[in-house]
Design a protein around this motif. Structure first.
Motif, PDB file in Angstrom:
ATOM      1  N   MET A 177       8.708   2.610  -4.572  1.00  0.00           N
ATOM      2  CA  MET A 177       9.377   1.202  -4.395  1.00  0.00           C
ATOM      3  C   MET A 177       8.726   0.533  -3.141  1.00  0.00           C
ATOM      4  O   MET A 177       8.473  -0.440  -3.182  1.00  0.00           O
ATOM      5  CB  MET A 177      10.692   1.211  -4.546  1.00  0.00           C
ATOM      6  CG  MET A 177      11.101  -0.401  -4.566  1.00  0.00           C
ATOM      7  SD  MET A 177      12.985  -0.220  -5.288  1.00  0.00           S
ATOM      8  CE  MET A 177      13.556  -1.799  -4.444  1.00  0.00           C
ATOM      9  N   LYS A 178       8.856   1.388  -1.971  1.00  0.00           N
ATOM     10  CA  LYS A 178       8.572   0.971  -0.824  1.00  0.00           C
ATOM     11  C   LYS A 178       6.881   0.680  -0.701  1.00  0.00           C
ATOM     12  O   LYS A 178       6.568  -0.311  -0.243  1.00  0.00           O
ATOM     13  CB  LYS A 178       8.884   2.049   0.300  1.00  0.00           C
ATOM     14  CG  LYS A 178      10.302   1.850   0.506  1.00  0.00           C
ATOM     15  CD  LYS A 178      10.612   2.978   1.750  1.00  0.00           C
ATOM     16  CE  LYS A 178      12.210   3.095   2.035  1.00  0.00           C
ATOM     17  NZ  LYS A 178      12.443   3.966   3.093  1.00  0.00           N
ATOM     18  N   GLU A 179       6.358   1.458  -1.487  1.00  0.00           N
ATOM     19  CA  GLU A 179       4.828   1.428  -1.698  1.00  0.00           C
ATOM     20  C   GLU A 179       4.412  -0.095  -2.269  1.00  0.00           C
ATOM     21  O   GLU A 179       3.769  -0.684  -2.101  1.00  0.00           O
ATOM     22  CB  GLU A 179       3.844   2.556  -2.405  1.00  0.00           C
ATOM     23  CG  GLU A 179       4.077   3.951  -1.533  1.00  0.00           C
ATOM     24  CD  GLU A 179       5.428   4.727  -1.947  1.00  0.00           C
ATOM     25  OE1 GLU A 179       6.224   4.320  -2.946  1.00  0.00           O
ATOM     26  OE2 GLU A 179       5.834   5.536  -1.207  1.00  0.00           O
ATOM     27  N   ALA A 180       5.063  -0.275  -3.377  1.00  0.00           N
ATOM     28  CA  ALA A 180       5.024  -1.504  -4.059  1.00  0.00           C
ATOM     29  C   ALA A 180       5.244  -2.776  -3.384  1.00  0.00           C
ATOM     30  O   ALA A 180       4.642  -3.848  -3.341  1.00  0.00           O
ATOM     31  CB  ALA A 180       5.826  -1.384  -5.407  1.00  0.00           C
ATOM     32  N   ILE A 181       6.245  -2.667  -2.506  1.00  0.00           N
ATOM     33  CA  ILE A 181       6.492  -4.011  -1.674  1.00  0.00           C
ATOM     34  C   ILE A 181       5.526  -3.838  -0.534  1.00  0.00           C
ATOM     35  O   ILE A 181       4.940  -4.867  -0.252  1.00  0.00           O
ATOM     36  CB  ILE A 181       8.068  -3.588  -0.969  1.00  0.00           C
ATOM     37  CG1 ILE A 181       9.093  -3.608  -2.184  1.00  0.00           C
ATOM     38  CG2 ILE A 181       8.246  -4.673   0.156  1.00  0.00           C
ATOM     39  CD1 ILE A 181      10.462  -3.185  -1.505  1.00  0.00           C
ATOM     40  N   LEU A 182       4.952  -2.787  -0.142  1.00  0.00           N
ATOM     41  CA  LEU A 182       4.108  -2.959   0.989  1.00  0.00           C
ATOM     42  C   LEU A 182       2.731  -3.684   0.192  1.00  0.00           C
ATOM     43  O   LEU A 182       2.135  -4.319   0.871  1.00  0.00           O
ATOM     44  CB  LEU A 182       3.653  -1.596   1.427  1.00  0.00           C
ATOM     45  CG  LEU A 182       2.619  -1.409   2.363  1.00  0.00           C
ATOM     46  CD1 LEU A 182       3.080  -2.194   3.828  1.00  0.00           C
ATOM     47  CD2 LEU A 182       2.260   0.189   2.716  1.00  0.00           C
ATOM     48  N   TYR A 183       2.391  -3.172  -1.083  1.00  0.00           N
ATOM     49  CA  TYR A 183       1.045  -3.570  -1.524  1.00  0.00           C
ATOM     50  C   TYR A 183       1.249  -4.997  -1.880  1.00  0.00           C
ATOM     51  O   TYR A 183       0.459  -5.735  -1.671  1.00  0.00           O
ATOM     52  CB  TYR A 183       0.747  -2.908  -2.827  1.00  0.00           C
ATOM     53  CG  TYR A 183       0.593  -1.337  -2.676  1.00  0.00           C
ATOM     54  CD1 TYR A 183      -0.290  -1.183  -1.482  1.00  0.00           C
ATOM     55  CD2 TYR A 183       0.759  -0.467  -3.828  1.00  0.00           C
ATOM     56  CE1 TYR A 183      -0.682   0.151  -1.391  1.00  0.00           C
ATOM     57  CE2 TYR A 183       0.567   1.083  -3.542  1.00  0.00           C
ATOM     58  CZ  TYR A 183      -0.178   1.167  -2.338  1.00  0.00           C
ATOM     59  OH  TYR A 183      -0.605   2.577  -2.328  1.00  0.00           O
ATOM     60  N   SER A 184       2.537  -5.508  -2.298  1.00  0.00           N
ATOM     61  CA  SER A 184       2.811  -6.982  -2.330  1.00  0.00           C
ATOM     62  C   SER A 184       2.730  -7.758  -1.157  1.00  0.00           C
ATOM     63  O   SER A 184       2.051  -8.917  -1.387  1.00  0.00           O
ATOM     64  CB  SER A 184       4.012  -7.216  -3.206  1.00  0.00           C
ATOM     65  OG  SER A 184       4.016  -6.457  -4.254  1.00  0.00           O
ATOM     66  N   VAL A 185       2.976  -7.281  -0.139  1.00  0.00           N
ATOM     67  CA  VAL A 185       2.700  -7.971   1.178  1.00  0.00           C
ATOM     68  C   VAL A 185       1.570  -7.971   1.411  1.00  0.00           C
ATOM     69  O   VAL A 185       1.016  -8.829   2.246  1.00  0.00           O
ATOM     70  CB  VAL A 185       4.110  -7.335   2.155  1.00  0.00           C
ATOM     71  CG1 VAL A 185       3.866  -7.764   3.359  1.00  0.00           C
ATOM     72  CG2 VAL A 185       5.376  -7.319   1.742  1.00  0.00           C
ATOM     73  N   ALA A 186       0.881  -6.742   1.234  1.00  0.00           N
ATOM     74  CA  ALA A 186      -0.530  -7.069   1.827  1.00  0.00           C
ATOM     75  C   ALA A 186      -1.425  -7.779   0.939  1.00  0.00           C
ATOM     76  O   ALA A 186      -2.337  -8.536   1.597  1.00  0.00           O
ATOM     77  CB  ALA A 186      -1.050  -5.443   1.645  1.00  0.00           C
ATOM     78  N   ILE A 187      -1.407  -8.027  -0.299  1.00  0.00           N
ATOM     79  CA  ILE A 187      -1.800  -9.092  -1.006  1.00  0.00           C
ATOM     80  C   ILE A 187      -1.559 -10.397  -0.680  1.00  0.00           C
ATOM     81  O   ILE A 187      -2.445 -11.075  -0.622  1.00  0.00           O
ATOM     82  CB  ILE A 187      -1.628  -8.819  -2.816  1.00  0.00           C
ATOM     83  CG1 ILE A 187      -1.991  -7.359  -3.093  1.00  0.00           C
ATOM     84  CG2 ILE A 187      -2.087  -9.799  -3.478  1.00  0.00           C
ATOM     85  CD1 ILE A 187      -1.692  -7.080  -4.554  1.00  0.00           C
ATOM     86  N   ILE A 188      -0.331 -10.642  -0.483  1.00  0.00           N
ATOM     87  CA  ILE A 188       0.007 -11.854   0.221  1.00  0.00           C
ATOM     88  C   ILE A 188      -0.384 -12.056   1.387  1.00  0.00           C
ATOM     89  O   ILE A 188      -0.959 -13.175   1.658  1.00  0.00           O
ATOM     90  CB  ILE A 188       1.666 -11.857   0.123  1.00  0.00           C
ATOM     91  CG1 ILE A 188       2.403 -11.932  -1.205  1.00  0.00           C
ATOM     92  CG2 ILE A 188       2.107 -13.298   1.046  1.00  0.00           C
ATOM     93  CD1 ILE A 188       3.903 -11.836  -1.089  1.00  0.00           C
ATOM     94  N   ALA A 189      -0.392 -11.182   2.372  1.00  0.00           N
ATOM     95  CA  ALA A 189      -1.123 -11.486   3.953  1.00  0.00           C
ATOM     96  C   ALA A 189      -2.704 -11.750   3.499  1.00  0.00           C
ATOM     97  O   ALA A 189      -3.195 -12.702   4.126  1.00  0.00           O
ATOM     98  CB  ALA A 189      -0.759 -10.299   4.693  1.00  0.00           C
ATOM     99  N   ALA A 190      -3.462 -11.037   2.779  1.00  0.00           N
ATOM    100  CA  ALA A 190      -4.776 -11.071   2.403  1.00  0.00           C
ATOM    101  C   ALA A 190      -5.084 -12.648   1.817  1.00  0.00           C
ATOM    102  O   ALA A 190      -5.855 -13.204   2.158  1.00  0.00           O
ATOM    103  CB  ALA A 190      -5.269 -10.204   1.531  1.00  0.00           C
ATOM    104  N   GLY A 191      -4.356 -13.113   1.020  1.00  0.00           N
ATOM    105  CA  GLY A 191      -4.242 -14.216   0.281  1.00  0.00           C
ATOM    106  C   GLY A 191      -4.274 -15.558   1.233  1.00  0.00           C
ATOM    107  O   GLY A 191      -4.893 -16.235   1.265  1.00  0.00           O
ATOM    108  N   ILE A 192      -3.054 -15.210   2.117  1.00  0.00           N
ATOM    109  CA  ILE A 192      -2.851 -16.284   3.359  1.00  0.00           C
ATOM    110  C   ILE A 192      -4.199 -16.398   4.198  1.00  0.00           C
ATOM    111  O   ILE A 192      -4.757 -17.340   4.481  1.00  0.00           O
ATOM    112  CB  ILE A 192      -1.550 -16.030   3.945  1.00  0.00           C
ATOM    113  CG1 ILE A 192      -0.445 -16.280   2.995  1.00  0.00           C
ATOM    114  CG2 ILE A 192      -1.593 -16.841   5.360  1.00  0.00           C
ATOM    115  CD1 ILE A 192       0.657 -15.868   3.819  1.00  0.00           C
ATOM    116  N   PHE A 193      -4.691 -15.218   4.634  1.00  0.00           N
ATOM    117  CA  PHE A 193      -5.868 -15.001   5.686  1.00  0.00           C
ATOM    118  C   PHE A 193      -6.961 -15.907   4.820  1.00  0.00           C
ATOM    119  O   PHE A 193      -7.818 -16.684   5.403  1.00  0.00           O
ATOM    120  CB  PHE A 193      -5.983 -13.788   5.860  1.00  0.00           C
ATOM    121  CG  PHE A 193      -7.412 -13.584   6.722  1.00  0.00           C
ATOM    122  CD1 PHE A 193      -7.109 -14.144   8.041  1.00  0.00           C
ATOM    123  CD2 PHE A 193      -8.516 -13.258   6.317  1.00  0.00           C
ATOM    124  CE1 PHE A 193      -8.334 -14.043   8.835  1.00  0.00           C
ATOM    125  CE2 PHE A 193      -9.549 -13.002   7.036  1.00  0.00           C
ATOM    126  CZ  PHE A 193      -9.592 -13.254   8.499  1.00  0.00           C
TER     127      PHE A 193
END
Length: 87
Positions: free
Chosen positions: A1-17
């Motif tokens: 579950m922590k990995e899934a949250i990390l992946y989601s946050v990484a996708i959001i960060a990449a999208g914002i950048f």
């Protein structure tokens, strides 16, 4: 579950950048011209089309496409993050 949250946050960060860079390219002409002139990623476009045409193509085609893709990444990341948190 922590990995899934990390992946989601990484996708959001990449999208914002990516969204910030695409909008900055469209709005700031100096940034766009400098990016086309100095970026190794734009080298092939400069060689094929020349600097001016590569800038115009990037501004009219690739930057708006980047905005669409970045928005999709943001939506996808937020969707999966909300889906994980609600479970």
């Amino acid at each position: 579950m922590k990995e899934a949250i990390l992946y989601s946050v990484a996708i959001i960060a990449a999208g914002i950048f990516s969204l910030i860079m695409a909008i900055r390219f469209i709005v700031d002409k100096n940034f766009g011209e400098r990016y086309i002139r100095e970026s190794p990623k734009a080298l092939i476009w400069r060689k094929i089309f020349g600097e001016e045409k590569a800038y115009k193509m990037t501004k009219t085609i690739f930057a708006p496409l980047g905005i669409v893709i970045s928005t999709g990444m943001l939506i996808m990341g937020v969707y999966y993050l909300v889906r994980i948190v609600i479970r």
